[in-house]
Write an enzyme that holds these catalytic residues in place. Sequence first.
Site, short mmCIF file in Angstrom:
data_model
loop_
_atom_site.label_atom_id
_atom_site.label_comp_id
_atom_site.label_asym_id
_atom_site.label_seq_id
_atom_site.Cartn_x
_atom_site.Cartn_y
_atom_site.Cartn_z
N LYS A 293 37.11 125.47 45.62
CA LYS A 293 37.41 124.03 45.67
C LYS A 293 36.41 123.22 46.50
CE LYS A 293 42.16 123.23 44.76
NZ LYS A 293 43.44 122.79 45.31
N ASP B 49 45.09 116.27 43.05
CA ASP B 49 46.33 116.66 43.76
C ASP B 49 47.06 115.45 44.36
OD1 ASP B 49 46.15 119.37 43.20
OD2 ASP B 49 44.96 119.81 44.99
#
Length: 280
Positions: free
Chosen positions: A66, A104
């Site tokens: 990530k 997110d």
Amino acid sequence: MTKQAFVIGHPIKHSRSPLIHGYWIAQHQLDANYTAIDVAPAHLQDQVNRVRNGDYCGGNVTLPHKEAVFALADTVSDTAKAIGAANTLIWKADTKTLHAHNTDAYGFTANLDAQAPQWRSGKTALVLGAGGAARAIIHALVQADYMRVMIANRTRSKAEILADMAPHICSTIDWQQKDIMVGDADLIVNTTALGMQGQPALDISLDTAKPSLIVTDIVYVPLETGLLKQARAKRLLAVDGLGMLLHQAVPGFEAWFGVTPAVDDGLRSHIEADLFGHKE
Ligand code: ATR
């Protein structure tokens, strides 16, 4: 030509993303596919090269990549920069640029907008935990104009690092002090793994909660965590974590395949059937 997208991580076999995107691909009868690929860190560059060759229109990125994808992308969204991690790669074929984004915070916000729209009138949030998920959630709370975000984490120094994201509204409290702050909160978010199947329970008392408190958990196995059970027993609004997982998938699908998918009951049942073995 069949459009292809992926989720890459190491390990990857527990990812639910292929189920979510597969459901939408079938629902919209798209000539597309979405596959999970185990990519070790040493092979991340090769996978990115395949995107640049036009083999993929993009994909999702999970642990441990990530942060590493930042260095490999041409552009990074402000959201991903603020969170310090990306979970979505988008190949823009017309300009030949690889864009890294993080969905997110969007997933968190869109889930609450759908299940508890009054969360937006809240001012004070209590965030439990200070890992990667907490970073995205704190970003979302800042964007939603929360005035005060209290972060309680077992390791307080990590909470302090997170508080630096928005020092004007964030403060940290000792993990043992979290019960004392419950009465101040309009929204409580569990971002730790506590309460997840196989993990210890989250020990918190909601006895002093305001009647308008909204409680949400990022854990979705079980769907009804001890925290959410306690909230519902006190007639508080409780929002489970599965919605965030489903909503965070929307922007990627839209960017890769040009269709805005819906988070509907059919999708929820499809994923719940896989998680819990229910019949659809
Ligand atoms: P993610 O990126 O999914 O948020 P993470 O970075 O591993 O996951 O974060 C896990 C969070 O759960 C952390 O806030 C962690 O606290 P520490 O920073 O002190 O490690 C918290 N956590 C995990 N197990 C815990 C436990 N037994 N008690 C309290 N907090 C716990």
